[in-house]
Structures are given as C-alpha cells and as structure tokens.
Scaffold this active site. Structure first.
Site, PDB file in Angstrom:
ATOM      1  N   VAL B 271       9.031  -4.230 -10.373  1.00 42.55           N
ATOM      2  CA  VAL B 271       8.287  -5.113 -11.290  1.00 42.55           C
ATOM      3  C   VAL B 271       7.416  -6.036 -10.429  1.00 42.55           C
ATOM      4  CG1 VAL B 271       8.909  -7.213 -12.831  1.00 42.55           C
ATOM      5  CG2 VAL B 271      10.350  -5.395 -12.672  1.00 42.55           C
ATOM      6  N   GLU B 292       7.085 -12.244   2.698  1.00 45.60           N
ATOM      7  CA  GLU B 292       7.658 -11.350   3.777  1.00 45.60           C
ATOM      8  C   GLU B 292       7.401 -10.098   4.040  1.00 45.60           C
ATOM      9  OE1 GLU B 292      11.889 -13.019   2.625  1.00 45.60           O
ATOM     10  OE2 GLU B 292      12.449 -10.869   2.222  1.00 45.60           O
ATOM     11  N   ASN B 382      22.771  -6.671  -2.011  1.00 44.88           N
ATOM     12  CA  ASN B 382      21.946  -6.472  -0.784  1.00 44.88           C
ATOM     13  C   ASN B 382      22.200  -7.621   0.025  1.00 44.88           C
ATOM     14  OD1 ASN B 382      21.002  -4.136  -1.466  1.00 44.88           O
ATOM     15  ND2 ASN B 382      19.190  -4.804  -2.440  1.00 44.88           N
ATOM     16  N   GLY B 386      15.025 -13.349   1.897  1.00 49.52           N
ATOM     17  CA  GLY B 386      14.016 -14.473   1.894  1.00 49.52           C
ATOM     18  C   GLY B 386      14.032 -15.219   0.543  1.00 49.52           C
TER      19      GLY B 386
END
Lengths: 500, 500
Positions: B271, B292, B382, B386
């Site tokens: 996306v 990041e 997961n 960040g």
C-alpha cells in the site's frame, strides 16, 4: 487605576468584566491562560457565563469553544460549565461540573497531550482562534505582558487570537516578574532545536510581547488562584514513597543513577508529595525538577537545599504555600523557572535532560498498559495531561498508585486496561504499596508475574486465575482470554466490586 | 584475501565463520547489524546455529540473547530460531519461524520502539553486551567500518560490546561508502541537540570508528541481502493511495501544507508503494523523506526528479531495485542518507522537520486507537517497529489499511482494539479504500462517526449496533459496552468471521 498597567495605550482599554465580555461572541473560539488552578482569568469567565445565561433565557444559543493550558477552577471551568456555555473544551480539565457535562455528552471534550495543544493551534488544526484572555501580573511600559502563576499556552493563544483581553490581577505578586522564561519555537518549516540542555537554563525573555492593536480590553482583578490543600500522607502513600525510593536506590546501586544526578518529573497529588517528603531525608542531593507544576514538596526541597532548580509551567500549591510564594517570590525566582507548556513538556528537552517521570494512574494491566483517563473505559476523570509527554520521553518512566481504591472494591491492577493512554512500549516501572514492578526489557509474560506481585493480596489469586485461563489459548506471547478480559470491570458494574 | 580489508591489524583476524563463532558463547548477549532484511551478518548466524545444534545434540544448553536493528532474514533470524538458539530477542522481527517460537512462548521477545532500542543498551537497561557482529562494505586503512545496506544499531552495539566480529560482504557495493552519516549522541548527562534541521543534512562521518582491540574476528562473505519483490498494486491499494492523496490535497487547500513542502515517512509494504506511485503523477514536488527504510517507490520518485532527498537507516528493496542500487550507488548517494536508527527515528528530529507519518496497522477501533502488533490481542505478528516514533512526533500521523482482510472475515475497524500500540491521543488520520477519517481535534463520539464511515459496508451496521448499545451506558464521553467490546474478535475465534 492600578500602576500595574504601565502602557498608556492599554490604560485606555481598561473596562469592567461585563464590558470586556461583549468582545466574546457566541460561537467564538476562546483561548485562556490557566494551568492546574493557577493563572486563569478570574473575572471574564463569570462575565461570559452571565452573558450565556442571559442569552439562553431569551432562547438564544450562546456557547464558546474553550482552550486552556490545563485545568482551571470553579470560578472558570465551573461557572462556564454550569451556565452550559461551552460547546468544545480542550486539552485538560478537572472540574466536577465540567466532568459531569462531559460524561453526559453535553459538552465536547478532546483529551490532548499538553505539549501538543498549543502546537495544534499554531498548526491550524483547531481553526482560527477568536479571543485570547490572559491573566497578567503587570503590563510593562512597552505593553509586554508579565504572566502570573502559570504560563501554559499563553504565547500560542496570544499569537493566534484576533482579539486579546488582559486581566491584571493585583493578588499575584509583582515579584513573579523575572521568574518566567518565554521562548518561541519558529514555525514550520523553520523549526530549530530548543536550546535547553539542563533544567535550570533560561533561553528567553521574562515577558510576552504581543500585538497591541489586538488588545480590545484590560480588566483589573484582585482574586486568589484556586489552591487546594494537600492531605497529610497516609500509611499507604508513605509505603509507596518508600518503594519509589527503594527503586531509585537500586538504580544507584546498578550504576544507572547517581545521588547527584536525579532529575524529577512528578504528577500532582498526595502520593507524589509523600515521595518528595521522602526525598528530604534521602541521600539524593542537588535534585533538579523538569516538570509541569511546582508543588509544595518541591518548595520544601528547595528550602532544605536538596533541590537546586525547578522548571515548570505553573504552580499547584496549597493555600499556605501559595501565600508563602507570593510573599517571597523574589527569593524563589532564583530557583524556579516558569516556561510555556510547549517547552516545559517538550519531548525533545525531556529526552535530552534524562529525567525520571513519575505519574499517577487509574489502573494498569498485567502487561503494563496504563489507563490514566477513563474509569471502566467510559467515565472521563480529568485527561491525560502531560503524563504522556514525560512517560514517552523520560530516561525512566514510572507510575505510582495505591493497589486498591473504594475500600478495596477497585483494583489498580486488572487483566486488561479498560482504556489505554500509555502502552506497554512506554511504561517502565509501576509502584504500589506492595513494591515496584520493573518492566524494562521484559516480555509480556515476565511482566505479568511482576505486576501480579504488586497487586493487592486480595486480587492476586483473581489475576493469577485470569492469567492461567489466558494461557489455555493458542497464542502465548501476550496471553489473553478476551471473553473475560474485562471481568473485573463488569464485576464492578454488576456487583459493586471487581472481586465479583 | 579481499582488498576490502585495508587495515593490517584486522587482516590478521580473518578467519572462517566457524572459527569466528567460537567467540560466541552460550548465554551471551549478541548485538548484530541488520534492518528489514538489509545489512545483517550472512555467515555467523548459521555458524552459531550449528554450534547450538551440536550442543543441543550433546544435551547441553546453547542459547543467546539477540539484539538487532530490526527484522533480518531466513539465514539469520530464521536459522537461529529453527536451531532453538535464541533465549531473548529484541526489538523487532518478521520471520515466520521466529514468530511461531514467540507465539508458542518458546522464545522471549520484547517489542520496543526502534528509536529506544539502542538507547536502552547505552543506558544499561539490557545489561552488558558480550558480542557485536556487524556487516561492513569495507574496513578502511585506519580500521574504520564502512557499514553496508543498513546502519541500524551498529554504533550502539559496537560501542557496548566486549568483543567485535566484522563480516566484510563483497556482494555489497563499495560505492555505498559516502552514503552513511554516523553521529553519536553524547551520553547522559551530556546530551545535546541533534543538529539536524532538514532531512538532507549530514552531521557526522561516513564510517564508524571502533576500538580495534575488541575485534576478535573478521569474516569474508559474498551474499545478497534478503530482498523481497513487491506485489503490483491491486485495486484496493490504489483506492487507498488515491484517498491518501485526497487528504494531502485537502491539507494544501486548507493552507496547512504546500505542494513544495511534503516530508514523507512511510512504513513498508504494497500500500505504501502504491501511495508513492500515486505521488509520481501528483502536483507535489521536491518531496523529501525522513523515514526508516528506502523503498522502491522512493527510488522511482528520486529518478523522476520528484524527491530531492531520502534519509533512512536501511534499504528495503525488491531484488531488481537492490541490483540497481548496487550498480548505481555512486549516483544515488547524492540523494540518499543512511543514519543510525536512533537518529533516523529520533523524536526530536521527527518533530522538528514536520513530516507526515504513514504506517500500516492490524486494526483500529472506533475511537482511533491502533493495534499494530497482536492479532486478536494475543498473536504477535512483527512488532511496533518505528511506527510509534513517527506517529507520536510527526506533524501529521496517518494509518492506512484495507478495510477487511481474509476475504472479509476480518474487519480493520473494530469496537475496541484488542491490543493498543498507538492511543487516541496520537492518531490523527485513518485511511481505507472507503475514504479517510480525519480525527484531529475531535471528541471520541465524533471520531466514532468518521471511523464507522470508512469501515467496509458489511461491517458498518455491526459497528453502529455496538455504538448504539454502548450509548445505553451511564457515561457517554467514550461510550463502551465492555461485555461485548471484543465481540468481533470472539466471533472470529468461534465462527471464523468477525461477522459472527
């Protein structure tokens, strides 16, 4: 007319509160001074409430949107809420009448981080501010404002408003002048680092410069702040304070803190005051505070030579201490700095100075998520205030609370927090009268053991039962049994106690 | 021996992976390079896994605590998890084998903000680090390390470790040299402002200086990063991207953004890549990224002259784009900067530059709380990564997600998020294929209306039913009906669909 209004142009704007209130119209967005009962306007809120009541009596609408620093007082938030004069309120409140309106969905309330509230105004997220009403100790010859016992969002609201009303309160000591440190962050895209590297640093001016053409009224007042007495510390508070000091001693022993390096942030209340009383007799020296409010306990630490400097945005003192501050402001302004709340609570500075954040809570869950705002997930108490600013960015974040409330009917440790204001990612230490749970670097499973150990003994078996049931699930990283996750809260609603 | 090892002393330390693995002992805390499949050590993880398996075969314990930048790859996290060689893992992972171990409670996992992970090591919250294993492009004559395709927590781990192992990977382009910007924050109590005021600013050196006496082994490798292809954007992704661009256009129309002022942060995935493809044809120019990871879509924006600079801590590219980056690193290093993740994700810099944060999510509730980590509250996917660093401190924070998953069995909008990683205080905009919910300055009640409007049409009546039931309660600021707050999730568990 008071000699405290030294600017000629503004002397010409002096009028009654009722006269000034004519500049506040139905539908206006109004930003006022005031933070934890200090430095709020004393006359205009009542005058606006009277206008609203008169309009309502005639069948007309009259509501404003009200933006503050934080909580104010019965003669501000209280009278406006009782007059049904507020449509929207942000970022923090603690008034009983206002709370009732909010929980009845009769008043809109947006609960926002205190460090974000002025910034959102600057960024245009709230639309155009119509009026700023700010309490001052004095207006200088140049027309600069000397704020009173709180700075809050004064700068942001004075800059953003189309019209300005100033209340000059002769109850406030003129010797507060020099205690404030006013600094403006340049607006995007020109932001720069906040040039503060230690709590005691002054970076700005002792006054707020304003656009004199925007001032529509100046009102003279002589009224005290809302200063509430603290209760003497009870046994539970003293045990919590003692556990907190044990934690600090452990950090010293581990080489992560020195007796000469403690920088304090502290929420408001009786337990934090007990902690500060405990520090008086501790080995910690040269304590500094980078926090949002100056409390009695910090004044004691300063008097005892244990605290060298306290930086905040406002006072939150008992009547006795407020009187002392008014008498001796000249002395205290060497060791106390009042900043805009965008700076006192700025994530950048909080992370840089390396403070230990200590705040109260409504409840924590067994994995360390914290509810600071909504009782049983639905009943707004006050708001998140600055707790998120300090928790997220502090060197160490801690939460302190008695293990039970309401004679044991409510546990502060629950299976699943019914509202989450601070997540497991941000919460490091939780402290009750039964000890401290140091959650740093732990997995959820290991956190649960530590959290259950500091719950009230009556609730430990219930929490263990929940955890065992949760461990019968398929996924065991963060074990939960969702059908019974809120059983403590539904017990409370159905049976009057979380015990069921 | 490779010419990439230019330091004489370190040339003397070259050995096989098996030889180097002898310096990693059971019980060690090991900090490695690696962030989203880039720049992780390629040889040592397998060698350590083999040691562990051999020990286990003999009935001995052999587990390590593993600290990384973020996720790594099957030949790193995967082989170690499969060998049951990890006791504790932080701060982020995305490996299927590792995820299974975590959710079976066979491996401890602490899910920590990426900007905090290296800092916690520096602050001593994880104890003493034993070994750092870091991939390099080259070792200079002076013994400085040129990092490879990720910087991550390399600096923090190299500084903290007692022993250092360097992998020099000749698959990585030597022209990455000059792309890195290594800067160390002085430790408490001497922290200073991070001197970055715009994304493209370089403040440090292109190499990491290390204590050469700590280097126990140098290993030569020639292995690719784990680079996964992106799926072409489907219709739903394109609609979400289009809604995101509508939101940006609205901000321009409101005067809160300019076509020449968009600073992007973007999570990883299909996306976000669709969003970046949409930007190619938009009116936005001179886009900058302070983010990041560098993704394919950013490379396209740079190639098209739409993006002037991208600052990150690592690459996360498809195989095709990784090859291109390796071929043309010399060209791209003018517009790409790789920083330590403590700096790429630093709250101070994020707030200062004024970026728009855009991240994926598992689910959001009707009041705007976001679950990024645990499916149905218990199954770790997961980690938070960040997303909190950027959400909390961004100028605007947004979350993007398809409205449903698993053929409609799972709704991304639920009554109560089953895990909360980002609170209502931090979440500004939520976007699905059905539109965007702009939650800024809204009360919980007003948020609920906007959130239900972007849910999948099949789920809107169910969410409205919940909201009506919640409104029968006593307290109406944040209406909830706790007994049925998780009904969507219990429906999914019991009946295979949140629809029940």
């Amino acid at each position: 007319m008071s000699e405290r209004i030294a600017n000629d142009k503004l002397r010409g704007k002096v009028m009654s509160p009722e006269g000034a209130a004519q500049f506040v119209n139905a539908g206006d967005k109004v930003g006022i001074s005031g933070f934890t009962g200090a430095g709020y306007p004393k006359a205009l809120p009542t005058a606006i409430a009277e206008r609203a009541k008169a309009a309502h009596d005639k069948g007309d609408d009259f509501k404003i949107d009200l933006f503050t620093g934080a909580s104010t007082a019965p003669d501000c938030d209280g009278v406006l809420a009782e007059a049904n004069a507020i449509n929207f309120r942000t970022p923090y409140q603690s008034d009983p009448s206002m709370r009732n309106s909010i929980n009845a969905a009769q008043m809109k309330y947006a609960d926002i981080h205190l460090s974000h509230s002025g910034m959102y105004m600057q960024q245009g997220f709230f639309g155009q501010l119509d009026v700023a009403i700010v309490e001052a100790v004095r207006i200088t010859e140049e027309g600069h404002i000397i704020p009173s016992s709180a700075v809050g969002n004064n700068v942001e609201y004075l800059d953003a408003a189309q019209r300005i009303i100033i209340e000059v309160n002769s109850w406030q000591s003129e010797h507060l002048e020099g205690m404030h440190d006013i600094w403006r962050m340049p607006q995007l895209p020109n932001r720069i680092p906040v040039p503060i590297t230690s709590p005691g640093q002054r970076i700005g001016s002792p006054w707020i410069d304003i656009d004199l053409d925007k001032v529509v009224a100046v009102v003279e007042t002589n009224s005290p702040d809302r200063n509430a007495p603290f209760k003497p510390a009870d046994e539970v508070s003293q045990k919590i304070a003692s556990n907190f000091l044990d934690f600090l001693e452990g950090e010293v022993a581990a080489g992560r803190l020195s007796y000469d390096g403690y920088i304090m942030q502290s929420g408001v209340g009786n337990v934090p005051n007990a902690v500060m009383a405990g520090l008086l007799d501790s080995k910690f020296e040269n304590i500094q505070a980078y926090t949002e409010v100056i409390q009695d306990g910090m004044v004691d630490l300063i008097d005892a030579g244990k605290m060298t400097v306290a930086s905040a945005t406002a006072f939150s003192l008992s009547p006795e201490y407020a009187e002392r501050m008014n008498d001796q402001a000249e002395k205290y302004r060497d060791s106390i700095i009042l900043r805009p709340q965008q700076i006192s609570n700025h994530p950048e500075v909080i992370r840089r100075v390396g403070l230990i954040a200590t705040n109260g809570m409504i409840e924590a869950d067994i994995y360390g998520n914290i509810n600071s705002t909504n009782v049983s997930g639905t009943r707004m108490m006050n708001g998140i205030g600055g707790s998120g600013d300090f928790t997220r960015n502090g060197y160490i974040s801690s939460f302190i609370s008695p293990s039970v409330a309401k004679d044991g009917a409510i546990s502060a440790i629950v299976p699943f927090a019914s509202h989450i204001d601070h997540t497991e990612h941000d919460v490091m230490v939780v402290i009750t009268e039964y000890g401290y749970a140091d959650l740093r670097g732990l997995t959820p499973r290991d956190r649960a053991k530590k959290m259950i150990a500091i719950a009230h003994p009556d609730y430990r078996p219930l929490l263990e039962e929940y955890y065992e049931r949760a461990n019968k699930g398929k996924f065991l990283h963060t074990p939960h049994d969702l059908p019974t996750a809120f059983s403590f809260h539904t017990n409370l609603a159905d049976k009057g106690s979380m015990k069921g």
